[in-house]
Design an enzyme around this catalytic site. Structure first.
Site, PDB file in Angstrom:
ATOM      1  N   SER A 558      44.077  36.385  48.246  1.00 22.75           N
ATOM      2  CA  SER A 558      45.110  35.580  47.599  1.00 22.75           C
ATOM      3  C   SER A 558      46.262  35.338  48.554  1.00 22.75           C
ATOM      4  CB  SER A 558      45.624  36.299  46.343  1.00 22.75           C
ATOM      5  OG  SER A 558      46.765  35.666  45.813  1.00 22.75           O
ATOM      6  N   TYR A 571      48.806  43.401  41.023  1.00 23.31           N
ATOM      7  CA  TYR A 571      47.904  42.363  41.523  1.00 23.31           C
ATOM      8  C   TYR A 571      48.113  42.131  43.016  1.00 23.31           C
ATOM      9  CZ  TYR A 571      45.885  37.695  42.143  1.00 23.31           C
ATOM     10  OH  TYR A 571      45.164  36.615  42.587  1.00 23.31           O
TER      11      TYR A 571
END
Length: 681
Positions: A558, A571
């Site tokens: 990400s 996350y």
């Protein structure tokens, strides 16, 4: 408006599909059928005699009008007067093109002469196991006479071609009561005045031969049971097959990449448990359709199923070297100066007593069909041994067909393989969103894909979308569970023979400020993505190193792996963990030819399972926008002002694995439409 097929064409297609749907009648893509009739010549308006016949490469079971070659009978029969003799009969295939009616439909096959020269309105040429058993028996001619009397005539072995068509035409003319013939070493041909009569005659020959072999044959044609060679229990058998699969694929793919198929049917296991299986397997297959798919003989392990795995692997490598030496010698014995180059010396069929059969090909369908053909060959051996002795055509004849220039020309006409052809991928979290898009792109580029997802229904739906078991299989996998991960890889090994490309995509997103993030949140986020990626990559490395064929591991990380955004500590931290796994594994696995790279997407809202599962609402609340506008919000904060879709991430996976970046490992590719704060430094 579509034209209405000629009545004879409709009858031919219906007959072909019925015959081809039953494996007792013929093997996949084996045999052909024809019909003759009268149609109007669009130029002269006169009635013209035509023949419709299955074209080269088609399959009777799925034949459509587009798969038929259409020829003028007057021109086809005129070829008899210019036939230069059996030594030059290959030239006649090119002559068929000058007999085509109009555009001619499909390319005429080598068997066209058989259909055109036989004086019958309808002709079937089939490869039933029962018929080939008689054709490959040492005293096949006498057995054919005993089985059928004068109704079916024996035709000695001759390579398919124009002369064989002349031979069969002469047999029919000389035997007006005959309904067909058995072709030595090959199959059967039947004829009739109508489609119904021809089909009836074909089935009569096949079923009569089946009954004859069953009633006249001995009980155990493969001999008594071989002590210690019985099948392992089902679970143990498949577990051992999965352990052997990477090694066997490395053997089968020494000369060129291959996809595999595993089968442990009762037919195979019984054959391998009998005393005569080494002798019979060494004789090889006989019907041209069989050995063109299976090679002249299989590689057979000569150890019992309880032998230690390490001993089995060592012995398989020894047998492989012997196989390659023997195959090269076979080529040298028979090759002429103008023979095509040797296509590879690795086996297409590997038989493991007590475990089953591994078959290989350029794609899953080819590998699966090769295995089906070897089952046909076992059935043929059983029938021949039941009433006589199995006697396949001579080795020199096998070579003439395997390295036939016409077969070589057919191979040259095949389209170039797609970039990921023969590659086997396992994608986690592939039931939706980015993973689903990746699976679709990989299959579109030629790969076979294992669709792994926690949601079994979603995984199954995606696998079906991708084309079913010859393209993709679904597995249920919780990436936090080591046993489920091992089972997913075993499923890949049994379905396709190995694993070459793994995409770590499974994940969840917990978006909370630090003080609201619980230890349970943290542990769950890391268990799925950091720990899960580690476990999947570890299993991938085990398989890939055993294969010795290199491989690719791709992490869907990400932008958050390098960019600090608010309220998602769990996350972002686990994405950073994944990003560093890429670097660590690239450094460790490079010695095995395994490349490890990552992709850093951002703002993939549309089609995302994560965003639909609550992450979208949470992030929209953080940024103060409506959830429906979140994709556009992310787009407007990028340099390119473009929304990122799952397909864009899939494109990056292909860019990394599709062949051009062969010397790239340890790389992270941003797919975020340009986020300057996340530029890699």
């Amino acid at each position: 408006m579509a034209s209405v097929p000629h009545p004879e064409v409709s009858a031919l297609l219906e007959r072909s599909n019925r015959l081809g749907a039953d494996p007792r009648n013929t093997n996949y893509a084996g045999g052909n059928a024809s019909a003759k009739g009268t149609a109007t010549d669009p130029v002269t308006g006169a009635d013209t005699e035509l023949m419709w016949v299955k074209g080269s490469g088609g399959d009777l079971g799925t034949l459509t009008e587009a798969g038929l070659a259409v020829l003028r009978l007057d021109r086809l029969r005129a070829l008899v007067d210019v036939f230069p003799g059996v030594e030059r009969e290959d030239e006649m295939v090119a002559a068929f093109d000058y007999c085509l009616h109009g555009k001619g439909g499909a390319a005429p096959s080598i068997d066209t002469a058989m259909h055109g020269l036989v004086d019958a309105a309808h002709v079937d040429h089939l490869h039933p196991d029962s018929g080939i058993a008689l054709a490959c028996a040492a005293d096949g001619e006498a057995l054919t006479k005993e089985c059928f009397g004068d109704s079916v005539v024996w035709v000695p072995w001759r390579r398919p071609g124009f002369q064989l068509g002349l031979d069969i035409a002469a047999v029919k003319a000389a035997n007006p009561r005959a309904i067909g013939c058995v072709l030595g070493g090959h199959g059967i041909t039947a004829w009739g005045a109508s489609a119904e009569e021809c089909e009836r005659n074909s089935l009569h020959i096949i079923r009569t031969a089946e009954t004859f072999l069953e009633q006249r044959g001995k009980a155990e044609p493969f001999g008594p049971l071989l002590a210690g060679y019985g099948p392992l229990p089902g679970t143990d058998r498949r577990a051992r097959a999965a352990r052997l699969a990477p090694v066997l694929r490395s053997i089968a793919a020494t000369d060129r990449p291959q996809v595999g198929h595993f089968a442990d049917s009762d037919v195979v296991l019984d054959f391998l448990s009998r005393t005569e299986h080494p002798r019979l397997a060494a004789l090889g297959t006989s019907c041209p359709d069989h050995f063109l798919r299976t090679k002249v003989r299989p590689l057979v392990l000569d150890l019992p199923p309880t032998a230690p795995l390490e001993q089995v692997i060592e012995r398989l490598r020894e047998l492989h070297e012997e196989y390659r030496t023997e195959y090269a010698a076979y080529y040298e014995r028979h090759a002429a100066p103008d023979s095509p180059a040797m296509r590879g010396a690795d086996p297409a069929i590997v038989l493991i007593p007590g475990v089953g059969m591994f078959s290989y090909g350029k794609d899953k369908q080819t590998a699966r069909v090769a295995g089906e053909f070897y089952v046909n060959a076992i059935n043929v051996m059983r029938g021949a041994e039941a009433v006589s002795t199995y006697k396949p055509i001579p080795e020199a004849e096998k070579f003439r067909i395997e390295y036939w220039e016409l077969e070589e020309a057919k191979l040259r006409r095949m389209p170039a393989p797609k970039p990921l052809a023969t590659r086997i991928a396992l994608v986690t979290g592939a039931g939706s969103g980015i993973g689903k898009a990746i699976a679709h792109r990989l299959v579109a580029e030629g790969a076979c894909v294992v669709v792994a997802d926690l949601d079994a229904d979603s995984a199954a739906a995606v696998a079906e979308e991708l084309g079913g078991p010859d393209k993709a299989v679904a597995v249920t996998a919780d990436v936090t569970d080591e046993e489920q991960i091992a089972a997913a890889f075993d499923a890949a090994l049994l379905a396709f023979g190995g694993v070459d490309l793994v995409v770590n995509n499974a994940g969840i997103s917990i978006s909370k400020p630090l003080l609201e993030t619980t230890a349970k949140d943290w542990d769950l986020q890391h268990a799925i993505m950091a720990r899960g990626s580690f476990l999947v990559s570890r299993e991938a490395a085990r398989v890939m190193t055993a294969q010795g064929l290199g491989g690719d591991i791709v992490y869907i990380a990400s932008k958050n792996a390098v960019f600090a955004s608010p309220n998602n500590i769990a996350y972002s931290a686990t994405k950073a963990d994944q990003a560093h796994q890429v670097r660590l594994l690239a450094a460790e696995l490079g010695a095995h030819g395994i490349r490890v790279n990552g992709i850093n997407p951002d703002g993939v809202v549309r089609g995302s399972g994560i965003f639909a599962g609550g992450w979208g609402a949470q992030r929209a609340a953080v940024y103060g926008v409506a959830e429906s506008e979140l994709g556009e919000f992310y787009a407007q904060r990028t340099l390119l002002k473009r929304e990122v879709l799952p397909e864009h991430v899939a494109n990056a996976v292909f860019a990394l694995t599709g062949g051009d970046l062969t010397h790239t490992t340890g790389l992270h590719i941003p797919v975020d439409a340009g986020v300057a704060a996340a530029f890699l430094r």
